[in-house]
Write a protein that holds these residues in place. Sequence first.
Motif, PDB file in Angstrom:
ATOM      1  N   MET A 169     -33.528 -82.539 -39.759  1.00 44.63           N
ATOM      2  CA  MET A 169     -32.319 -82.320 -40.548  1.00 44.63           C
ATOM      3  C   MET A 169     -31.226 -83.298 -40.150  1.00 44.63           C
ATOM      4  SD  MET A 169     -31.939 -78.142 -40.687  1.00 44.63           S
ATOM      5  CE  MET A 169     -32.845 -77.757 -39.181  1.00 44.63           C
ATOM      6  N   ARG A 170     -30.393 -83.632 -41.122  1.00 43.47           N
ATOM      7  CA  ARG A 170     -29.162 -84.382 -40.862  1.00 43.47           C
ATOM      8  C   ARG A 170     -28.032 -83.356 -40.811  1.00 43.47           C
ATOM      9  NH1 ARG A 170     -29.042 -87.725 -46.089  1.00 43.47           N
ATOM     10  NH2 ARG A 170     -29.734 -85.657 -46.765  1.00 43.47           N
ATOM     11  N   VAL A 171     -27.439 -83.210 -39.618  1.00 45.59           N
ATOM     12  CA  VAL A 171     -26.509 -82.109 -39.360  1.00 45.59           C
ATOM     13  C   VAL A 171     -25.129 -82.660 -39.019  1.00 45.59           C
ATOM     14  CG1 VAL A 171     -26.084 -80.052 -37.977  1.00 45.59           C
ATOM     15  CG2 VAL A 171     -28.443 -80.769 -38.438  1.00 45.59           C
ATOM     16  N   LEU A 172     -24.115 -82.123 -39.684  1.00 47.85           N
ATOM     17  CA  LEU A 172     -22.728 -82.421 -39.328  1.00 47.85           C
ATOM     18  C   LEU A 172     -22.146 -81.191 -38.639  1.00 47.85           C
ATOM     19  CD1 LEU A 172     -20.190 -84.215 -39.375  1.00 47.85           C
ATOM     20  CD2 LEU A 172     -19.623 -83.200 -41.593  1.00 47.85           C
ATOM     21  N   VAL A 173     -21.750 -81.344 -37.375  1.00 49.36           N
ATOM     22  CA  VAL A 173     -21.147 -80.266 -36.598  1.00 49.36           C
ATOM     23  C   VAL A 173     -19.637 -80.484 -36.576  1.00 49.36           C
ATOM     24  CG1 VAL A 173     -21.007 -79.161 -34.342  1.00 49.36           C
ATOM     25  CG2 VAL A 173     -23.206 -80.033 -35.173  1.00 49.36           C
ATOM     26  N   VAL A 174     -18.884 -79.532 -37.124  1.00 52.58           N
ATOM     27  CA  VAL A 174     -17.423 -79.628 -37.151  1.00 52.58           C
ATOM     28  C   VAL A 174     -16.879 -78.744 -36.039  1.00 52.58           C
ATOM     29  CG1 VAL A 174     -15.348 -79.438 -38.551  1.00 52.58           C
ATOM     30  CG2 VAL A 174     -17.543 -79.971 -39.644  1.00 52.58           C
ATOM     31  N   SER A 175     -16.217 -79.375 -35.079  1.00 50.74           N
ATOM     32  CA  SER A 175     -15.753 -78.674 -33.883  1.00 50.74           C
ATOM     33  C   SER A 175     -14.485 -77.875 -34.156  1.00 50.74           C
ATOM     34  CB  SER A 175     -15.527 -79.681 -32.757  1.00 50.74           C
ATOM     35  OG  SER A 175     -15.200 -79.020 -31.553  1.00 50.74           O
ATOM     36  N   THR A 176     -14.037 -77.167 -33.137  1.00 50.68           N
ATOM     37  CA  THR A 176     -12.804 -76.387 -33.221  1.00 50.68           C
ATOM     38  C   THR A 176     -11.591 -77.299 -33.389  1.00 50.68           C
ATOM     39  OG1 THR A 176     -11.334 -74.889 -32.026  1.00 50.68           O
ATOM     40  CG2 THR A 176     -12.727 -76.317 -30.686  1.00 50.68           C
ATOM     41  N   PRO A 177     -10.611 -76.914 -34.211  1.00 53.97           N
ATOM     42  CA  PRO A 177      -9.372 -77.677 -34.332  1.00 53.97           C
ATOM     43  C   PRO A 177      -8.291 -77.219 -33.351  1.00 53.97           C
ATOM     44  CG  PRO A 177      -9.406 -76.002 -36.009  1.00 53.97           C
ATOM     45  CD  PRO A 177     -10.695 -75.858 -35.238  1.00 53.97           C
ATOM     46  N   VAL A 178      -8.642 -76.291 -32.444  1.00 50.46           N
ATOM     47  CA  VAL A 178      -7.658 -75.802 -31.475  1.00 50.46           C
ATOM     48  C   VAL A 178      -7.375 -76.861 -30.406  1.00 50.46           C
ATOM     49  CG1 VAL A 178      -7.241 -74.028 -29.707  1.00 50.46           C
ATOM     50  CG2 VAL A 178      -8.205 -73.399 -31.921  1.00 50.46           C
ATOM     51  N   GLY A 179      -8.317 -77.738 -30.132  1.00 40.95           N
ATOM     52  CA  GLY A 179      -8.141 -78.811 -29.165  1.00 40.95           C
ATOM     53  C   GLY A 179      -9.260 -79.815 -29.322  1.00 40.95           C
ATOM     54  N   TRP A 180      -9.178 -80.905 -28.601  1.00 38.76           N
ATOM     55  CA  TRP A 180     -10.218 -81.921 -28.681  1.00 38.76           C
ATOM     56  C   TRP A 180     -11.300 -81.628 -27.638  1.00 38.76           C
ATOM     57  CZ3 TRP A 180      -5.350 -82.565 -26.764  1.00 38.76           C
ATOM     58  CH2 TRP A 180      -5.228 -82.939 -25.430  1.00 38.76           C
ATOM     59  N   LEU A 181     -12.500 -82.128 -27.867  1.00 36.39           N
ATOM     60  CA  LEU A 181     -13.605 -81.906 -26.941  1.00 36.39           C
ATOM     61  C   LEU A 181     -13.301 -82.574 -25.608  1.00 36.39           C
ATOM     62  CD1 LEU A 181     -16.692 -82.447 -29.287  1.00 36.39           C
ATOM     63  CD2 LEU A 181     -15.773 -80.282 -28.438  1.00 36.39           C
ATOM     64  N   GLY A 182     -13.342 -81.799 -24.546  1.00 41.17           N
ATOM     65  CA  GLY A 182     -13.005 -82.296 -23.222  1.00 41.17           C
ATOM     66  C   GLY A 182     -11.660 -81.834 -22.727  1.00 41.17           C
ATOM     67  N   ASN A 228     -19.964 -75.135 -38.915  1.00 41.82           N
ATOM     68  CA  ASN A 228     -18.572 -74.930 -38.514  1.00 41.82           C
ATOM     69  C   ASN A 228     -18.531 -74.129 -37.220  1.00 41.82           C
ATOM     70  OD1 ASN A 228     -15.725 -74.338 -38.463  1.00 41.82           O
ATOM     71  ND2 ASN A 228     -16.226 -72.354 -39.381  1.00 41.82           N
ATOM     72  N   LEU A 229     -17.863 -74.689 -36.189  1.00 39.16           N
ATOM     73  CA  LEU A 229     -17.693 -73.997 -34.919  1.00 39.16           C
ATOM     74  C   LEU A 229     -16.290 -73.425 -34.748  1.00 39.16           C
ATOM     75  CD1 LEU A 229     -19.584 -76.363 -32.431  1.00 39.16           C
ATOM     76  CD2 LEU A 229     -20.468 -74.403 -33.714  1.00 39.16           C
ATOM     77  N   GLY A 230     -15.400 -73.684 -35.702  1.00 35.21           N
ATOM     78  CA  GLY A 230     -14.032 -73.198 -35.596  1.00 35.21           C
ATOM     79  C   GLY A 230     -13.878 -71.785 -36.137  1.00 35.21           C
ATOM     80  N   TYR A 231     -13.080 -70.982 -35.448  1.00 37.88           N
ATOM     81  CA  TYR A 231     -12.786 -69.619 -35.905  1.00 37.88           C
ATOM     82  C   TYR A 231     -11.539 -69.710 -36.781  1.00 37.88           C
ATOM     83  CZ  TYR A 231     -12.385 -64.488 -35.506  1.00 37.88           C
ATOM     84  OH  TYR A 231     -12.326 -63.137 -35.751  1.00 37.88           O
ATOM     85  N   ASP A 232     -11.749 -70.104 -38.041  1.00 38.32           N
ATOM     86  CA  ASP A 232     -10.633 -70.397 -38.940  1.00 38.32           C
ATOM     87  C   ASP A 232     -10.953 -69.944 -40.353  1.00 38.32           C
ATOM     88  OD1 ASP A 232      -8.730 -72.042 -37.191  1.00 38.32           O
ATOM     89  OD2 ASP A 232     -10.635 -73.081 -36.904  1.00 38.32           O
ATOM     90  N   TRP A 233      -9.905 -69.557 -41.067  1.00 40.51           N
ATOM     91  CA  TRP A 233     -10.064 -69.036 -42.419  1.00 40.51           C
ATOM     92  C   TRP A 233     -10.535 -70.106 -43.398  1.00 40.51           C
ATOM     93  CZ3 TRP A 233      -7.796 -70.094 -47.136  1.00 40.51           C
ATOM     94  CH2 TRP A 233      -7.935 -69.114 -48.135  1.00 40.51           C
ATOM     95  N   LEU A 234      -9.975 -71.312 -43.304  1.00 38.93           N
ATOM     96  CA  LEU A 234     -10.249 -72.350 -44.308  1.00 38.93           C
ATOM     97  C   LEU A 234     -11.729 -72.671 -44.460  1.00 38.93           C
ATOM     98  CD1 LEU A 234      -9.339 -74.488 -46.355  1.00 38.93           C
ATOM     99  CD2 LEU A 234      -8.932 -76.037 -44.415  1.00 38.93           C
ATOM    100  N   PRO A 235     -12.462 -73.032 -43.392  1.00 42.81           N
ATOM    101  CA  PRO A 235     -13.880 -73.355 -43.598  1.00 42.81           C
ATOM    102  C   PRO A 235     -14.705 -72.178 -44.102  1.00 42.81           C
ATOM    103  CG  PRO A 235     -13.324 -73.326 -41.265  1.00 42.81           C
ATOM    104  CD  PRO A 235     -12.036 -73.279 -42.010  1.00 42.81           C
ATOM    105  N   LEU A 236     -14.367 -70.952 -43.691  1.00 43.18           N
ATOM    106  CA  LEU A 236     -15.083 -69.798 -44.220  1.00 43.18           C
ATOM    107  C   LEU A 236     -14.846 -69.659 -45.719  1.00 43.18           C
ATOM    108  CD1 LEU A 236     -14.351 -67.507 -41.204  1.00 43.18           C
ATOM    109  CD2 LEU A 236     -16.644 -67.831 -42.138  1.00 43.18           C
ATOM    110  N   TRP A 237     -13.593 -69.830 -46.134  1.00 45.24           N
ATOM    111  CA  TRP A 237     -13.268 -69.752 -47.563  1.00 45.24           C
ATOM    112  C   TRP A 237     -14.006 -70.827 -48.357  1.00 45.24           C
ATOM    113  CZ3 TRP A 237     -10.920 -73.076 -51.048  1.00 45.24           C
ATOM    114  CH2 TRP A 237     -10.517 -72.513 -52.259  1.00 45.24           C
ATOM    115  N   LEU A 238     -14.251 -71.973 -47.735  1.00 40.47           N
ATOM    116  CA  LEU A 238     -14.913 -73.089 -48.421  1.00 40.47           C
ATOM    117  C   LEU A 238     -16.402 -72.845 -48.678  1.00 40.47           C
ATOM    118  CD1 LEU A 238     -13.397 -76.196 -46.570  1.00 40.47           C
ATOM    119  CD2 LEU A 238     -13.073 -75.605 -48.982  1.00 40.47           C
ATOM    120  N   THR A 239     -16.993 -71.864 -48.044  1.00 40.21           N
ATOM    121  CA  THR A 239     -18.453 -71.697 -48.064  1.00 40.21           C
ATOM    122  C   THR A 239     -19.070 -71.779 -49.452  1.00 40.21           C
ATOM    123  OG1 THR A 239     -18.265 -70.314 -46.088  1.00 40.21           O
ATOM    124  CG2 THR A 239     -20.352 -70.232 -47.282  1.00 40.21           C
TER     125      THR A 239
END
Length: 362
Positions: free
Chosen positions: A1-14, A105-116
């Motif tokens: 599979m070609r997978v796009l993982v969208v991280s949390t927008p609460v902070g940057w990785l690291g 989607n790894l973020g706990y956010d309303w927007l990406p869920l609404w986009l489903t």
Amino acid sequence: MRVLVVSTPVGWLGSGLGGGVELTAASLVAGLLQRGHAVTVLAGAPSQLPAGCDAARLWCEGGVSQPSWQHCGREAAVQIPAEALLGHLWRRALAEQAGFDVLINLGYDWLPLWLTPHTSTPLAHLVSMGSVSTAMDAVIAEIARSHPQHLAFHTASQASDFDLAGAPRLVGNGFDLDRYQFQPNADAVLGWAGRIAPEKGLEDAAAVAARLQRPLWIWGVREDEAYARWVEASVPTGTLEWRGFLPTERLQQELGRCAVLLNTPKWNEAYGNVVVEAMACGVPVATYARGGPGELVQEGVNGCLAPPEDREALAAAVERAWQIPRHQPRAWAECHCSRSAFAERIEDWLNAVLAEPPCEGT
């Protein structure tokens, strides 16, 4: 599979600001790469991919970090700040979606869920928290009805917070256990790790350490400085030793020296990454019988349990956990929490997402 993982927008990785999502992201990406999938990670600038994820592409977007739902009232409205990183991440994801088979989607956010229902490429959500918001509860329930396969949870305790249409998809979590050195001997110290914020309940661990007259080593981002100072003032001088926010290599070296890890969440923690990190080093865990940690800890096997908010019982749990042979927590982690097993569960989930027929009107 070609997978796009969208991280949390609460902070940057690291940065550590994303909490357990950062560790989950690393395990998920590395595990999918090992299983032969092509993975791209979309995260806030200046993210860096951790060890084991070098073969993934990294796309970074700038923007204002998203406020965490943990720090909003249950009835709070959905907030998206001006120039929000959340919006920038999902604008890029939508623009690039045709190049992928599935979006995660790894973020706990309303927007990406609404986009489903509105994406052309299937959008799957690994839900990272329990119930903290009426708005989030509602949108998760809506997706559970319209796209049930598109949701996954870490534990049954976490999933039970939500109004789901059927049995939840549980994927647990995974760890590169080779990065955690088993330490058969311990110093006479207790440990605690997590974001330094009220919902993590550090004051309970501090009180137990003071009661048992044992030093408490603390690791994590001091997210709430006033809270950290208040906790320190609540116990005798010298009880707490602040060890900072450390990368995995240094954290496991220090964490493994502890006799027992205390885990004291004030809410329904979704999983409890640090619980498994401690076990991987041979450290038994004393925790409240609540949420993911209460599900992970098996009394007398890898740790001991106490009723939530009962400090006296937690102190007794520490003393019981101190007697557990240290090979037992390590063996439990190897059996249940390897990165390869986690990646296999994620792959099975994504296959189910791709097999789910589209709903009418989507």
